[in-house]
Design an enzyme around this catalytic site. Structure first.
Site, PDB file in Angstrom:
ATOM      1  N   ARG A  15       1.313  -0.940   0.492  1.00  0.00           N
ATOM      2  CA  ARG A  15      -0.005   0.353   0.604  1.00  0.00           C
ATOM      3  C   ARG A  15       0.803   0.814   0.239  1.00  0.00           C
ATOM      4  O   ARG A  15       2.202   1.054   0.215  1.00  0.00           O
ATOM      5  CB  ARG A  15      -1.028  -0.348   1.556  1.00  0.00           C
ATOM      6  CG  ARG A  15      -2.322  -0.503   0.889  1.00  0.00           C
ATOM      7  CD  ARG A  15      -2.615  -1.427   2.125  1.00  0.00           C
ATOM      8  NE  ARG A  15      -1.579  -2.194   3.120  1.00  0.00           N
ATOM      9  CZ  ARG A  15      -2.297  -1.994   4.787  1.00  0.00           C
ATOM     10  NH1 ARG A  15      -3.387  -1.275   5.071  1.00  0.00           N
ATOM     11  NH2 ARG A  15      -1.425  -2.668   5.779  1.00  0.00           N
ATOM     12  N   LYS A  75       1.390   2.037   7.186  1.00  0.00           N
ATOM     13  CA  LYS A  75       2.385   0.779   8.454  1.00  0.00           C
ATOM     14  C   LYS A  75       3.172   1.977   9.412  1.00  0.00           C
ATOM     15  O   LYS A  75       3.828   2.934   9.109  1.00  0.00           O
ATOM     16  CB  LYS A  75       3.021  -0.076   7.710  1.00  0.00           C
ATOM     17  CG  LYS A  75       2.173  -1.429   7.154  1.00  0.00           C
ATOM     18  CD  LYS A  75       1.090  -1.645   8.060  1.00  0.00           C
ATOM     19  CE  LYS A  75       1.188  -2.220   8.932  1.00  0.00           C
ATOM     20  NZ  LYS A  75      -0.706  -2.192   9.910  1.00  0.00           N
ATOM     21  N   TYR A  94      -0.757   4.855  10.936  1.00  0.00           N
ATOM     22  CA  TYR A  94      -0.966   2.888  11.728  1.00  0.00           C
ATOM     23  C   TYR A  94       0.362   3.472  12.481  1.00  0.00           C
ATOM     24  O   TYR A  94       0.978   3.468  12.338  1.00  0.00           O
ATOM     25  CB  TYR A  94      -1.617   2.127  10.886  1.00  0.00           C
ATOM     26  CG  TYR A  94      -2.646   2.131  10.589  1.00  0.00           C
ATOM     27  CD1 TYR A  94      -3.494   1.889  10.866  1.00  0.00           C
ATOM     28  CD2 TYR A  94      -2.683   1.606   9.302  1.00  0.00           C
ATOM     29  CE1 TYR A  94      -4.822   1.760  10.654  1.00  0.00           C
ATOM     30  CE2 TYR A  94      -4.418   1.184   8.367  1.00  0.00           C
ATOM     31  CZ  TYR A  94      -5.030   1.525   9.063  1.00  0.00           C
ATOM     32  OH  TYR A  94      -6.085   2.036   8.765  1.00  0.00           O
ATOM     33  N   HIS A  96      -0.454   1.312  16.480  1.00  0.00           N
ATOM     34  CA  HIS A  96      -0.623  -0.078  16.917  1.00  0.00           C
ATOM     35  C   HIS A  96       0.403  -0.051  18.166  1.00  0.00           C
ATOM     36  O   HIS A  96       0.528  -1.018  18.529  1.00  0.00           O
ATOM     37  CB  HIS A  96      -0.534  -1.173  16.340  1.00  0.00           C
ATOM     38  CG  HIS A  96      -1.346  -0.741  15.114  1.00  0.00           C
ATOM     39  ND1 HIS A  96      -2.744  -1.799  15.701  1.00  0.00           N
ATOM     40  CD2 HIS A  96      -1.300  -1.365  13.656  1.00  0.00           C
ATOM     41  CE1 HIS A  96      -3.159  -1.484  14.501  1.00  0.00           C
ATOM     42  NE2 HIS A  96      -2.379  -1.384  13.092  1.00  0.00           N
ATOM     43  N   GLU A 118      -4.747   4.383  13.513  1.00  0.00           N
ATOM     44  CA  GLU A 118      -6.423   3.354  14.169  1.00  0.00           C
ATOM     45  C   GLU A 118      -6.921   4.070  15.513  1.00  0.00           C
ATOM     46  O   GLU A 118      -8.270   3.538  16.745  1.00  0.00           O
ATOM     47  CB  GLU A 118      -6.098   2.202  14.555  1.00  0.00           C
ATOM     48  CG  GLU A 118      -4.985   2.535  16.172  1.00  0.00           C
ATOM     49  CD  GLU A 118      -3.267   3.001  15.795  1.00  0.00           C
ATOM     50  OE1 GLU A 118      -2.961   3.108  14.335  1.00  0.00           O
ATOM     51  OE2 GLU A 118      -2.525   2.967  16.739  1.00  0.00           O
ATOM     52  N   ASP A 270      -4.751  -9.218  15.176  1.00  0.00           N
ATOM     53  CA  ASP A 270      -3.786  -7.932  15.082  1.00  0.00           C
ATOM     54  C   ASP A 270      -3.587  -7.749  16.599  1.00  0.00           C
ATOM     55  O   ASP A 270      -3.174  -6.604  16.903  1.00  0.00           O
ATOM     56  CB  ASP A 270      -4.855  -6.627  14.274  1.00  0.00           C
ATOM     57  CG  ASP A 270      -4.161  -6.044  13.318  1.00  0.00           C
ATOM     58  OD1 ASP A 270      -3.640  -7.060  12.764  1.00  0.00           O
ATOM     59  OD2 ASP A 270      -4.969  -4.817  12.906  1.00  0.00           O
TER      60      ASP A 270
END
Ligand SMILES: NC(=O)C1=CN([C@@H]2O[C@H](COP(=O)(O)OP(=O)(O)OC[C@H]3O[C@@H](n4cnc5c(N)ncnc54)[C@H](O)[C@@H]3O)[C@@H](O)[C@H]2O)C=CC1
Ligand SMILES: CC(=O)C(=O)O
Ligand SMILES: [Mg+2]
Length: 370
Positions: A15, A75, A94, A96, A118, A270
């Site tokens: 992506r 990412k 993102y 995380h 997120e 995830d």
């Protein structure tokens, strides 16, 4: 503002953070868009597509990071990318962070302002920048599950839709949120006999009202889950308890009662996965077997359909990217509490409670920085 978009370097990630359409809008807003040469190739966008949109192409990630006021990615930044961030720079991607202490410490040390897709929220309590990727992963789940069900791939050799005279596959979807409803619709569209379990009665009412003729619903108790599990050809794990590790809803001991060659697709991997035997896999080696039960547990499923995912993600991120570029992060966040909810790190301080609690790091209220 100078908006920079480097090529994704996480393995198997195709992506790209900025689409040519998003670049064009940013240019129309008076910003300069800097794209690393080749960044869009995996999603089907050439350097020429970006230059036609008014963006500039730079040769290396280093040049993009050095020149840009804001970095827009997909990412979480990898270790080498984190070294290129600097004080005052905005990172929008993102992250995380809760399960990732190394990244968290590096972002705090960078001095940058880091906004995580997120954790951006919306008026309905949803996660508008996670939702498009949950839609993709949900729709992919029956597709990868159907492939895994084929005999040569270790599955029990059952066709999703059956044929005249032979019944369809039985698909159980655990969790009827964004992933779950998209998975159920596609599985039903392939002709499977689908049941969705959830713990939220309002959600079950909604699913029944809208999709009552397409798939069945059930309240997710351990007893009902066991009833469906023993009959299932495919089980799709799609639960989420926001901010928490996924609950383990199926144990290895239960495999003894299941049909040999049944397939588990754990989209919730995830958050650690909702089957006891789940461990994260990659697109390069996605499937493994435990006690005759096949597992698919890829943690970045949307990367498999990089073009669809890039455009879907870009549609959702673009208004926020433009607000950050037009107003700067402080004014944009002061005017939009939902964007402020995305702020995870600013100028050497952690600003997200759940990450602080998960990693034992001091954090400050983001409102105190406005
Ligand atoms: N593997 C991948 O590539 C991707 C994974 N995901 C992950 O998929 C998971 C689901 O995401 P969304 O659908 O967007 O979340 P969501 O919040 O829209 O839906 C989760 C649903 O799970 C239900 N639930 C919670 N506990 C349950 C239980 N014990 N039994 C049954 N249902 C239960 C909730 O009531 C809710 O309806 C998340 O962990 C997300 O991070 C999302 C995108 C890509
Ligand atoms: C949601 C996420 O982490 C992904 O799409 O890769
Ligand atoms: Mg992921």
């Amino acid at each position: 503002m100078k908006i920079g978009c480097p090529t994704e370097i996480k393995p198997q990630e195709f992506r790209v953070g900025v689409t040519p359409n998003a670049a064009q809008e940013a240019v129309q807003h008076g910003h300069e868009v800097l794209i690393q040469s080749g960044a869009g190739i995996g999603a089907g966008f050439s350097d020429e597509d970006y230059t036609a949109a008014g963006a500039k192409i730079l040769g290396t990630a280093k040049e993009v990071f050095e020149a840009a006021d804001m970095i827009v990615k997909v990412k979480e930044p990898q270790a080498g990318e984190r070294k290129m961030l600097r004080e005052g720079q905005i990172l929008f991607t993102y992250l995380h962070l809760a399960p990732d202490p190394d990244q968290t410490h590096d972002l705090i040390a960078s001095g940058a302002t880091c906004i995580a897709y997120e954790t951006v929220t919306d008026r309905t309590g949803g996660l508008p920048l996670l939702a498009p990727m949950s839609e993709v992963a949900g729709r992919l789940a029956p597709q990868v599950g159907a492939y895994t069900l084929q005999k040569a791939n270790g599955g029990r050799g059952v066709l999703m839709g059956g044929v005249p005279g032979v019944g369809p596959a039985k698909v159980l979807v655990i969790g009827g949120g964004v992933v779950g409803v998209h998975a159920a619709r596609i599985a039903a569209g392939m002709g499977a006999d689908v049941t969705v379990l959830d713990r939220s009665l309002p959600r079950l009412r909604y699913l029944d009202d809208v999709f009552g003729g397409t798939f069945s619903t059930g309240y997710s108790s351990a007893g009902l889950l066991q009833e469906h599990l023993v009959q299932a050809d495919m089980v799709i794990g799609a639960v989420l308890i926001p901010g928490a590790a996924a609950p383990k809803l199926v144990t290895r001991a239960q495999f003894a009662d299941m049909k040999p060659g049944a397939v588990l697709v754990d989209v919730a991997i995830d958050q650690g996965g909702c089957f006891e035997t789940s461990k994260a896999t990659t697109h390069a080696d996605p499937i493994y077997e435990v006690d005759g039960i096949m597992h698919y547990c890829v943690a970045n499923m949307p990367g498999a359909v990089a073009r669809t995912s890039t455009i879907a993600l870009g549609n959702a991120t673009m208004p926020f990217m433009l607000a950050l570029a037009d107003k700067g992060w402080r004014k944009a966040c002061a005017e939009d509490a939902h964007l402020l909810a995305g702020l995870n790190v600013h100028a050497g301080q952690l600003t997200y409670k759940a990450v602080g609690e998960a990693l034992g790091i001091d954090w400050v209220h983001p409102e105190s920085l406005l």
